[in-house]
Design an enzyme around this catalytic site. Structure first.
Site, PDB file in Angstrom:
ATOM      1  N   LYS A  12       0.814  -1.221   0.000  1.00  0.00           N
ATOM      2  CA  LYS A  12       0.000   0.000   0.000  1.00  0.00           C
ATOM      3  C   LYS A  12       0.846   1.269   0.000  1.00  0.00           C
ATOM      4  O   LYS A  12       0.357   2.359   0.304  1.00  0.00           O
ATOM      5  CB  LYS A  12      -0.958  -0.007   1.201  1.00  0.00           C
ATOM      6  CG  LYS A  12      -2.005  -1.120   1.080  1.00  0.00           C
ATOM      7  CD  LYS A  12      -3.207  -0.885   1.964  1.00  0.00           C
ATOM      8  CE  LYS A  12      -4.232  -2.001   1.731  1.00  0.00           C
ATOM      9  NZ  LYS A  12      -5.234  -2.077   2.787  1.00  0.00           N
TER      10      LYS A  12
ATOM     11  N   THR B  90       0.137  -5.853  20.100  1.00  0.00           N
ATOM     12  CA  THR B  90      -0.541  -7.082  19.679  1.00  0.00           C
ATOM     13  C   THR B  90      -0.687  -8.087  20.816  1.00  0.00           C
ATOM     14  O   THR B  90       0.282  -8.417  21.494  1.00  0.00           O
ATOM     15  CB  THR B  90       0.237  -7.735  18.527  1.00  0.00           C
ATOM     16  OG1 THR B  90       0.422  -6.763  17.509  1.00  0.00           O
ATOM     17  CG2 THR B  90      -0.498  -8.938  17.985  1.00  0.00           C
ATOM     18  N   GLU B  91      -1.904  -8.580  20.999  1.00  0.00           N
ATOM     19  CA  GLU B  91      -2.188  -9.586  22.019  1.00  0.00           C
ATOM     20  C   GLU B  91      -2.340 -10.927  21.321  1.00  0.00           C
ATOM     21  O   GLU B  91      -2.911 -11.007  20.244  1.00  0.00           O
ATOM     22  CB  GLU B  91      -3.505  -9.214  22.727  1.00  0.00           C
ATOM     23  CG  GLU B  91      -3.932 -10.201  23.785  1.00  0.00           C
ATOM     24  CD  GLU B  91      -5.192  -9.770  24.548  1.00  0.00           C
ATOM     25  OE1 GLU B  91      -5.794  -8.740  24.176  1.00  0.00           O
ATOM     26  OE2 GLU B  91      -5.552 -10.472  25.503  1.00  0.00           O
TER      27      GLU B  91
ATOM     28  N   HIS C 233      -4.150 -12.984  30.898  1.00  0.00           N
ATOM     29  CA  HIS C 233      -2.808 -12.810  30.342  1.00  0.00           C
ATOM     30  C   HIS C 233      -2.084 -14.137  30.355  1.00  0.00           C
ATOM     31  O   HIS C 233      -2.151 -14.882  31.336  1.00  0.00           O
ATOM     32  CB  HIS C 233      -1.986 -11.840  31.200  1.00  0.00           C
ATOM     33  CG  HIS C 233      -2.385 -10.411  30.999  1.00  0.00           C
ATOM     34  ND1 HIS C 233      -2.051  -9.428  31.895  1.00  0.00           N
ATOM     35  CD2 HIS C 233      -3.055  -9.810  30.008  1.00  0.00           C
ATOM     36  CE1 HIS C 233      -2.523  -8.268  31.463  1.00  0.00           C
ATOM     37  NE2 HIS C 233      -3.141  -8.476  30.315  1.00  0.00           N
TER      38      HIS C 233
ATOM     39  N   GLU D 173       1.077  -7.889  38.694  1.00  0.00           N
ATOM     40  CA  GLU D 173       0.023  -8.896  38.792  1.00  0.00           C
ATOM     41  C   GLU D 173       0.658 -10.260  39.050  1.00  0.00           C
ATOM     42  O   GLU D 173       1.884 -10.395  39.025  1.00  0.00           O
ATOM     43  CB  GLU D 173      -0.835  -8.915  37.522  1.00  0.00           C
ATOM     44  CG  GLU D 173      -0.091  -9.290  36.256  1.00  0.00           C
ATOM     45  CD  GLU D 173      -0.937  -9.131  34.985  1.00  0.00           C
ATOM     46  OE1 GLU D 173      -1.827  -8.272  34.954  1.00  0.00           O
ATOM     47  OE2 GLU D 173      -0.676  -9.871  34.038  1.00  0.00           O
TER      48      GLU D 173
ATOM     49  N   TYR E 175      -4.598   2.357  32.783  1.00  0.00           N
ATOM     50  CA  TYR E 175      -5.548   3.475  32.617  1.00  0.00           C
ATOM     51  C   TYR E 175      -6.122   3.860  33.969  1.00  0.00           C
ATOM     52  O   TYR E 175      -6.276   5.027  34.292  1.00  0.00           O
ATOM     53  CB  TYR E 175      -6.704   3.099  31.682  1.00  0.00           C
ATOM     54  CG  TYR E 175      -6.300   2.389  30.423  1.00  0.00           C
ATOM     55  CD1 TYR E 175      -5.095   2.683  29.790  1.00  0.00           C
ATOM     56  CD2 TYR E 175      -7.122   1.427  29.852  1.00  0.00           C
ATOM     57  CE1 TYR E 175      -4.731   2.019  28.642  1.00  0.00           C
ATOM     58  CE2 TYR E 175      -6.756   0.768  28.707  1.00  0.00           C
ATOM     59  CZ  TYR E 175      -5.561   1.065  28.106  1.00  0.00           C
ATOM     60  OH  TYR E 175      -5.207   0.400  26.972  1.00  0.00           O
TER      61      TYR E 175
END
Lengths: 294, 380
Positions: free
Chosen positions: A43, A97-98, A250, A212, A162
């Site tokens: 592109k 990206t997950e 996760h 976490e 956030y």
């Protein structure tokens, strides 16, 4: 000052012509980030809302002088996109990206370390980085951040990043930089990288660290803090009530045996002199007290 | 995804790793037929995804068809640590001279692959690591370079495997590494890896965890999935593409992002409630995803209140709000819903919800307020 990025950072978006790339790339530009190009093979020569699109990272870098890339492509193509960015001359790569396979992440991380030692990867599976008022690369909503410092934020979880920004901004406390390192098992940038950068940044006076369950990065960060950190650190660890042996969303968030529990992480951090809080709101309030006393 | 032993062995076999001949059986008659085919003596092994099968009576030797029928009858339906046995694996019994341990997994701290090899197999490796750490030979493997036969040979020597096992073991470990990397495993473990009295090395057990993120390049995983026996709530969620884990409380949780979902569980717990589930609708969730999430939670009879906790990033709050409205039109949700919405397009999202709010559809300004409200409603 900010860490890793600033108001002069020129950014290209790999995957700018896709739905997510377009939405977030344009939002980053509207925030004031210097988004100077996009990359989508085949592109080249087109544009997205005035941002020129190139066929390869190399072409984009040659034409724009970009040093940072925002990788926003599907999991199948993400590892190749990261390597292409490094080969094309990019030195700071943010990959949101997950769902990238762990084997791909392991190879990509080690290739960067071995062949491109000057390149920093943030993520994958992270919200990106925002230095309020200067630069926003990734998917963080700019309106929840507040410019001017004095707090640096580093977080393993996107949405909790956030939440942390929001808790501080609500109290009128600004941020120097907020870094989401991501929740995958092989993050390109870890807590210690960010803590060290915040420690070295004269404008950052205190650090909020959101961890976490899973792995031992928080424990290693605690060791580092004990030895090197002079600035106050407030932390919150998600997953106190998580059942062992289950992946909590996760890929990296899993308690295996007695390893990786929130309890063990909180104890290690508390022993290193960190203010450990039980929920994001409490962490925000604690940081409020610390900033007031500065 | 954790594989059953028999699936792990099938997966190993794809990569040329020697396993005992055998087959699965779901009934006593099938078990007898498999044993006749395989040849005696056989071992009847419970297929459950939990350790300690042997101690629980889930692994038995059978010399003839009557013993196979007796053992299969006892094992099928047996409850092992909360896992009910629905299937057994029957394989030709192996004579064992020595038992070893071998595995590959990711070393998250050093971001390389980690091989573990021990001449002391057949027991839990955690116990060996605790009591006799020198008995485990660790090998760090650069994912870019991989594992070659030369390195594998040195590793086998270092682990002091018995002389007759060494060459075969070195070759098998290279294949196991292939299976672990090309096969996209999070864990590939053989315990025990055995040496038979006639000097053959093969895998007597298989513990494999597959990396779901790599499913797109492994169509062969479909058959493993078809054989999964799982919590009906988790099955429904998986079919809808949701990341769901069933728990025992009364507050249904929907959040976007794994961290926020975990934090939501924690906060509900801190204000005196208990979560009925973990549900992360992920990034970029739209109306369909939200509607599916509410349907899954609604199917859980224990749920007394639903807490929807959204902080928009890549997820747009307006689309989430749209999803809630659509779901309410599609299914009748029995429990009251408490929403907390912030982040990307939150203002638009709240505006979409405003005309629909009532005593069963409530918004609260903060995560803590919403948690308290949901817990109050669940406990009412």
């Amino acid at each position: 000052m900010s860490i890793f990025v600033d108001e002069n950072t020129k950014v290209i978006v790999q995957g700018l012509t896709g739905g997510q790339g377009r939405f977030h790339g344009l939002r980053n530009r509207d925030y004031g980030t210097k988004v100077v190009g996009g990359v989508t093979p085949g592109k080249g020569g087109t544009d997205v809302d005035g941002i020129p699109v190139f066929n390869s990272v190399r072409e984009a870098v040659d034409a724009t002088g970009a040093t940072a890339s925002f990788v926003c492509v599907p999991p199948k193509f993400a590892a190749a996109a990261i390597i292409e960015a490094a080969e094309g001359g990019i030195t700071f790569i943010v990959c949101i990206t997950e769902g990238i396979p762990a084997q791909d992440e392991a190879i990509t991380y080690n290739r960067l370390v071995e062949d491109f030692p000057g390149v920093r990867l943030l993520g994958p599976n992270c919200p990106g980085i925002i230095s309020p008022g200067k630069c926003n690369i990734g998917i963080t909503s700019g309106d929840i951040a507040l410019a001017g410092g004095p707090v640096g934020i580093v977080s393993r979880s996107g949405t909790l990043t956030y939440q942390a920004l929001y808790e501080l901004s609500q109290q009128g406390i600004g941020q120097t930089t907020c870094v989401g390192i991501g929740g995958d098992p092989v993050p390109g940038t870890n807590f210690i990288d960010c803590l060290a950068a915040f420690e070295a940044d004269p404008e950052t006076k205190a650090v909020m660290m959101i961890g976490e369950i899973g792995g031992s990065e928080e424990e290693r960060a605690a060791e580092w803090i004990k030895l090197h950190m002079t600035k106050p650190v407030v932390s919150y660890i998600a997953g106190v009530t998580a059942p062992p042996g289950r992946k909590m969303g996760h890929a990296g968030a899993i308690i295996s045996g007695s390893k990786g529990t929130a309890q063990a992480k909180m104890e290690a951090l508390a022993a290193a002199g960190v203010h450990v809080c039980l929920n994001p709101t409490e962490a925000g309030q604690k940081m409020g007290e610390i900033v007031k006393a500065l | 995804m954790d594989l059953f032993e028999y699936q792990g062995k099938q997966y190993f076999a794809r990569y040329g790793i020697a396993v005992s001949p055998g087959d699965i059986a779901d009934t006593v008659d099938e078990a007898a037929a498999v044993a006749e085919r395989v040849g005696y003596p056989v071992v009847v092994k419970a297929q459950v995804k939990v350790g300690g099968r042997g101690k629980a009576g889930g692994v038995k030797l059978a010399e003839n068809v009557d013993e196979v029928r007796m053992h299969a009858g006892n094992i099928l339906g047996l409850d092992i640590k909360g896992h009910v046995v629905r299937r057994v694996w029957i394989e030709r019994s192996s004579d064992i001279a020595k038992e070893y341990y071998a595995s590959f997994t990711l070393d998250r701290q050093n971001k390389v692959h980690l091989g573990m090899l021990s001449a002391q197999g057949g027991v839990e490796i955690e116990v060996v690591a605790e009591e006799n750490p020198d008995a485990i030979a660790f090998l760090s493997i650069d994912p870019v370079r991989g594992l070659d036969l030369e390195t594998s040979r040195r590793w086998v020597n270092e682990a002091e495997l018995d002389e007759p096992a060494r060459e075969q073991a070195a070759e098998l470990l290279v294949r196991l590494y292939e299976c672990y990397t090309k096969g996209d495993c999070d864990l590939a473990e053989i315990n025990p890896l055995i040496l038979t009295p006639d000097n053959r090395v093969h895998a007597l057990d298989a513990k494999v965890t597959l990396d779901e993120n790599a499913a797109f390049r492994h169509p062969e995983w479909e058959e493993f999935r078809a054989d999964e026996f799982e919590d009906p709530r988790e099955k429904m969620a998986k079919e809808k593409g949701l990341n769901y884990i069933g728990l025992d409380g009364t507050v249904g949780i929907i959040a976007n992002g794994a961290g926020l979902a975990m934090s939501t569980l924690d906060v509900v717990n801190q204000v005196g409630g208990a979560a009925a589930n973990f549900l992360d609708i992920g990034g970029g969730a739209d109306a369909d995803v939200m509607a599916s999430a509410l349907e899954v939670i609604n199917s859980d009879p224990k749920v007394k209140a639903i807490f929807v906790n959204i902080f928009g990033g890549i997820t747009r709050v307006d689309l989430v709000a749209q999803g809630v409205i659509e779901a309410l039109a599609r299914v009748s949700i029995t429990s009251p819903i408490v929403l907390r919405l912030d982040g990307t397009n939150a203002v638009e999202g709240r505006a979409i919800l405003a005309p629909h709010l009532n005593e069963k559809l409530i918004t609260e300004p903060t995560m803590l307020d919403a948690a308290r409200r949901a817990v109050d409603l669940a406990n009412a």
